[in-house]
Design an enzyme around this catalytic site. Structure first.
Site, short mmCIF file in Angstrom:
data_model
loop_
_atom_site.label_atom_id
_atom_site.label_comp_id
_atom_site.label_asym_id
_atom_site.label_seq_id
_atom_site.Cartn_x
_atom_site.Cartn_y
_atom_site.Cartn_z
N ASP A 10 38.76 36.14 35.74
CA ASP A 10 38.72 35.02 34.77
C ASP A 10 37.31 34.48 34.48
OD1 ASP A 10 41.39 35.43 35.20
OD2 ASP A 10 41.89 33.39 35.79
N ASP A 48 42.78 34.81 31.98
CA ASP A 48 43.82 33.79 31.87
C ASP A 48 44.12 33.74 30.37
OD1 ASP A 48 45.25 32.06 33.61
OD2 ASP A 48 44.10 30.32 32.90
N HIS A 50 46.88 32.14 27.98
CA HIS A 50 48.08 31.33 27.80
C HIS A 50 48.49 31.15 26.33
CE1 HIS A 50 47.80 30.18 31.98
NE2 HIS A 50 46.69 29.48 31.83
N HIS A 83 43.72 25.18 28.12
CA HIS A 83 42.61 26.11 28.40
C HIS A 83 43.07 27.55 28.15
CE1 HIS A 83 44.94 26.17 32.11
NE2 HIS A 83 44.47 27.38 32.30
N LYS A 108 47.04 37.44 32.12
CA LYS A 108 48.05 36.75 32.95
C LYS A 108 48.27 35.35 32.42
CE LYS A 108 44.53 35.32 36.20
NZ LYS A 108 44.68 33.89 35.95
N CYS A 153 42.37 31.15 41.07
CA CYS A 153 42.70 32.53 40.71
C CYS A 153 42.05 33.57 41.62
CB CYS A 153 42.40 32.76 39.24
SG CYS A 153 43.54 31.77 38.22
#
Ligand code: VGL
Ligand code: ZN
Length: 205
Positions: A10, A48, A50, A83, A108, A153
């Site tokens: 990340d 990351d 989302h 984020h 992820k 993470c």
């Protein structure tokens, strides 16, 4: 190192100074990560990633604010600022990261209903990202992790790697912690060490 892979966790704008979930000195892991990459035949990055309606965003939990801990389908969840929304500038890798040296990216946190700190599984350990099979298929027995954030993470990825049987190393100077509590980074190091993860510094690689 033939049977080893470097996992860049990340290293994204939102976790660097100026980002939505900025980690102090997060950008300082970038030059160390770029140097480490030269030593590995296999370099993997996690992102990351989302959706905008992700349940870990405080704005998606009416009546709650950032830092609240709520129950999500039986899992304890810290609420974060918005984020790493898929495709946003904040979700992009830090501009100085040598992305040309990355062989494969695993995203992820894509399921709006569950968070995923680890690069291997979601926080409920129900869904596998495919990283373990990818590594296994290439004969990788040893993983070396660095990136952001040490106390989330990086730690959860390292704990999963160790429990999956990889010889697991974390490069301490190539990580920075969120430190919601000032000693969270140190606690993360202790927890990883107790789980058999080896903590080392980049000059040893
Ligand atoms: C992370 C909090 C929320 C991380 C990701 O990459 O460490 N932390 N989402
Ligand atoms: Zn996240």
């Amino acid at each position: 190192m033939k049977d080893a892979a470097l996992l860049l966790i990340d290293i994204q704008n939102d976790f660097c100074p100026g980002g939505a979930l900025a980690v102090a000195e997060g950008d300082q892991v970038v030059p160390v990560a770029n140097t480490l990459m030269e030593r590995f035949n296999l370099v993997i990055a996690t992102q990351d990633w989302h959706p905008a309606n992700h349940a870990s965003f405080a704005t998606n939990q009416p009546g709650h604010s950032v830092g609240d801990v709520i129950d999500f389908n039986g899992l304890k969840q810290i609420l974060w600022p918005v984020h790493c929304v898929q495709g946003s500038a904040g979700a992009a890798f830090h501009p100085n990261l040598n992305t040309a040296g990355i062989h494969k990216i695993f995203t992820k946190g894509t399921d709006p209903k569950v968070d995923s700190y680890s690069g291997f599984f979601d926080n409920g350990h129900r869904v596998d990202t495919g990283l373990n099979d990818f590594l296994g298929g290439r004969g990788i027995r040893k993983v070396v992790l660095c990136g952001l954030a040490l106390d989330y993470c990086v730690m959860y990825s390292a704990l999963d790697a160790a429990s999956l049987g990889y010889e697991t190393h974390v490069v301490r100077d190539a990580c920075r912690a969120v430190n919601l509590q000032p000693d969270d980074g140190d606690q993360a190091v202790k927890k990883m060490h107790d789980a058999g993860v080896r903590i080392l510094f980049s000059d040893a690689i």
